[in-house]
Motif scaffolding. Structure first.
Motif, mmCIF file in Angstrom:
data_model
loop_
_atom_site.group_PDB
_atom_site.id
_atom_site.type_symbol
_atom_site.label_atom_id
_atom_site.label_comp_id
_atom_site.label_asym_id
_atom_site.label_seq_id
_atom_site.Cartn_x
_atom_site.Cartn_y
_atom_site.Cartn_z
ATOM 1 N N VAL A 53 0.645 -1.118 -0.093
ATOM 2 C CA VAL A 53 0.032 -0.109 0.115
ATOM 3 C C VAL A 53 0.764 1.264 0.012
ATOM 4 O O VAL A 53 1.941 1.367 0.712
ATOM 5 C CB VAL A 53 -0.943 0.142 1.419
ATOM 6 C CG1 VAL A 53 -1.598 1.245 1.244
ATOM 7 C CG2 VAL A 53 -1.653 -1.049 1.218
ATOM 8 N N TYR A 54 0.676 2.099 -0.975
ATOM 9 C CA TYR A 54 1.494 3.164 -1.203
ATOM 10 C C TYR A 54 0.449 4.358 -0.895
ATOM 11 O O TYR A 54 -0.605 4.404 -1.073
ATOM 12 C CB TYR A 54 1.857 3.606 -2.593
ATOM 13 C CG TYR A 54 2.973 2.679 -2.992
ATOM 14 C CD1 TYR A 54 4.223 3.037 -2.942
ATOM 15 C CD2 TYR A 54 2.754 1.416 -3.549
ATOM 16 C CE1 TYR A 54 5.550 2.013 -3.134
ATOM 17 C CE2 TYR A 54 3.872 0.320 -4.022
ATOM 18 C CZ TYR A 54 5.195 0.825 -3.625
ATOM 19 O OH TYR A 54 6.035 -0.105 -4.286
ATOM 20 N N LEU A 55 1.093 5.499 -0.209
ATOM 21 C CA LEU A 55 0.351 6.649 -0.255
ATOM 22 C C LEU A 55 0.122 7.327 -1.597
ATOM 23 O O LEU A 55 0.840 6.835 -2.430
ATOM 24 C CB LEU A 55 0.893 7.879 0.618
ATOM 25 C CG LEU A 55 1.142 7.618 2.043
ATOM 26 C CD1 LEU A 55 1.985 8.641 2.865
ATOM 27 C CD2 LEU A 55 -0.353 7.709 2.911
ATOM 28 N N ASP A 56 -1.083 7.694 -2.043
ATOM 29 C CA ASP A 56 -1.397 8.014 -3.479
ATOM 30 C C ASP A 56 -0.363 9.087 -4.076
ATOM 31 O O ASP A 56 0.087 8.493 -5.315
ATOM 32 C CB ASP A 56 -2.571 8.816 -3.612
ATOM 33 C CG ASP A 56 -2.978 9.142 -4.900
ATOM 34 O OD1 ASP A 56 -3.388 7.924 -5.654
ATOM 35 O OD2 ASP A 56 -3.270 10.009 -5.373
ATOM 36 N N ASN A 57 0.320 9.926 -3.474
ATOM 37 C CA ASN A 57 1.123 10.565 -4.109
ATOM 38 C C ASN A 57 2.309 11.317 -3.172
ATOM 39 O O ASN A 57 2.086 11.073 -1.986
ATOM 40 C CB ASN A 57 0.495 11.715 -5.004
ATOM 41 C CG ASN A 57 -0.315 12.786 -4.222
ATOM 42 O OD1 ASN A 57 0.409 13.577 -3.335
ATOM 43 N ND2 ASN A 57 -1.343 13.072 -4.263
ATOM 44 N N THR A 58 3.606 11.759 -3.609
ATOM 45 C CA THR A 58 4.458 12.274 -2.912
ATOM 46 C C THR A 58 4.105 13.392 -2.266
ATOM 47 O O THR A 58 4.817 13.712 -1.133
ATOM 48 C CB THR A 58 5.694 12.501 -3.875
ATOM 49 O OG1 THR A 58 5.265 13.549 -5.166
ATOM 50 C CG2 THR A 58 6.146 11.322 -4.608
ATOM 51 N N ASN A 59 3.270 14.193 -2.548
ATOM 52 C CA ASN A 59 2.872 15.415 -1.673
ATOM 53 C C ASN A 59 2.202 14.720 -0.514
ATOM 54 O O ASN A 59 2.599 15.578 0.622
ATOM 55 C CB ASN A 59 1.756 16.151 -2.430
ATOM 56 C CG ASN A 59 2.006 16.801 -3.582
ATOM 57 O OD1 ASN A 59 3.361 17.045 -3.780
ATOM 58 N ND2 ASN A 59 1.511 16.870 -4.551
ATOM 59 N N ILE A 60 1.506 13.886 -0.309
ATOM 60 C CA ILE A 60 1.067 13.250 1.130
ATOM 61 C C ILE A 60 2.281 12.850 1.774
ATOM 62 O O ILE A 60 2.167 12.981 3.033
ATOM 63 C CB ILE A 60 0.096 12.100 0.565
ATOM 64 C CG1 ILE A 60 -1.091 12.565 -0.097
ATOM 65 C CG2 ILE A 60 -0.452 11.688 1.942
ATOM 66 C CD1 ILE A 60 -2.073 11.633 -0.488
ATOM 67 N N ILE A 61 3.104 12.217 1.225
ATOM 68 C CA ILE A 61 4.266 11.870 1.998
ATOM 69 C C ILE A 61 5.185 12.872 2.380
ATOM 70 O O ILE A 61 5.608 13.264 3.803
ATOM 71 C CB ILE A 61 5.341 11.108 1.134
ATOM 72 C CG1 ILE A 61 4.642 9.831 0.547
ATOM 73 C CG2 ILE A 61 6.826 10.639 1.872
ATOM 74 C CD1 ILE A 61 5.562 9.050 -0.589
ATOM 75 N N PHE A 62 5.532 14.206 1.769
ATOM 76 C CA PHE A 62 5.985 15.183 2.343
ATOM 77 C C PHE A 62 5.294 16.020 3.381
ATOM 78 O O PHE A 62 5.698 16.543 4.306
ATOM 79 C CB PHE A 62 6.550 16.114 1.097
ATOM 80 C CG PHE A 62 7.467 15.618 0.387
ATOM 81 C CD1 PHE A 62 9.092 15.570 0.859
ATOM 82 C CD2 PHE A 62 7.404 15.481 -1.013
ATOM 83 C CE1 PHE A 62 9.824 14.946 0.399
ATOM 84 C CE2 PHE A 62 8.733 14.737 -1.733
ATOM 85 C CZ PHE A 62 9.844 14.717 -0.991
ATOM 86 N N ASN A 63 4.052 15.810 3.287
ATOM 87 C CA ASN A 63 3.012 16.605 4.309
ATOM 88 C C ASN A 63 3.083 15.737 5.732
ATOM 89 O O ASN A 63 3.096 16.511 6.676
ATOM 90 C CB ASN A 63 1.665 16.529 3.680
ATOM 91 C CG ASN A 63 0.759 17.435 4.705
ATOM 92 O OD1 ASN A 63 1.225 18.332 5.163
ATOM 93 N ND2 ASN A 63 -0.340 17.199 4.751
#
Length: 146
Positions: A53-63
């Motif tokens: 399961v991945y977070l949908d996009n990298t913006n969510i990761i950085f947030n």
């Protein structure tokens, strides 16, 4: 890092049924919070066989984690996010992703070709390179996928 879920344990911790948890993950995917990478099992046996399961996009990761994010996870998340728009992506035992009969291994500029086969259907997707060559594709190129 990509999350390798054990749905039975998660359901027990949250005190919900295993079937409800599948639905919750499906809802999170539909609203764009996560992306579920499934394995190659198809049919009834493949239902609910989520490998990562991945977070949908990298913006969510950085947030969520800011500068403490794992660059390997960012690369895989970006690739998965971009390529799954127009393709069915499945997990692989040897590499990171399989699309149709093509395998993809995602990494940095020093990523080697050890994990892929020399069959003409395997590619290394490298970050921090400008141009592709032979079976090496720059990661940024997948950002123009759609």
């Amino acid at each position: 890092m990509p999350f390798k879920p054990n749905f039975s344990k998660i359901a027990k911790i949250l005190n919900v049924s295993r079937n409800s948890l599948d639905e919750y993950f499906s809802y999170m995917e539909k609203v764009g919070l996560i992306g579920q990478l499934r394995n190659e099992t198809s049919g009834i046996r493949g239902l609910g066989k989520v490998d990562k399961v991945y977070l949908d996009n990298t913006n969510i990761i950085f947030n969520l984690v800011g500068d403490k994010s794992n660059v390997g996870n960012i690369r895989e998340t970006f690739f998965f996010n971009q390529i799954r728009v127009n393709n069915d992506v499945i997990s692989s035992k040897k590499t990171d992703f399989v699309i149709d009969n093509y395998t993809f291994e995602v990494g940095g500029k020093n990523k080697q070709q050890k994990q892929i086969e020399k069959d003409g259907k395997s590619f290394v997707v490298k970050d921090e390179i400008e141009f592709g060559y032979r079976n090496v594709i720059p990661l940024w190129a997948f950002g123009v996928n759609y």
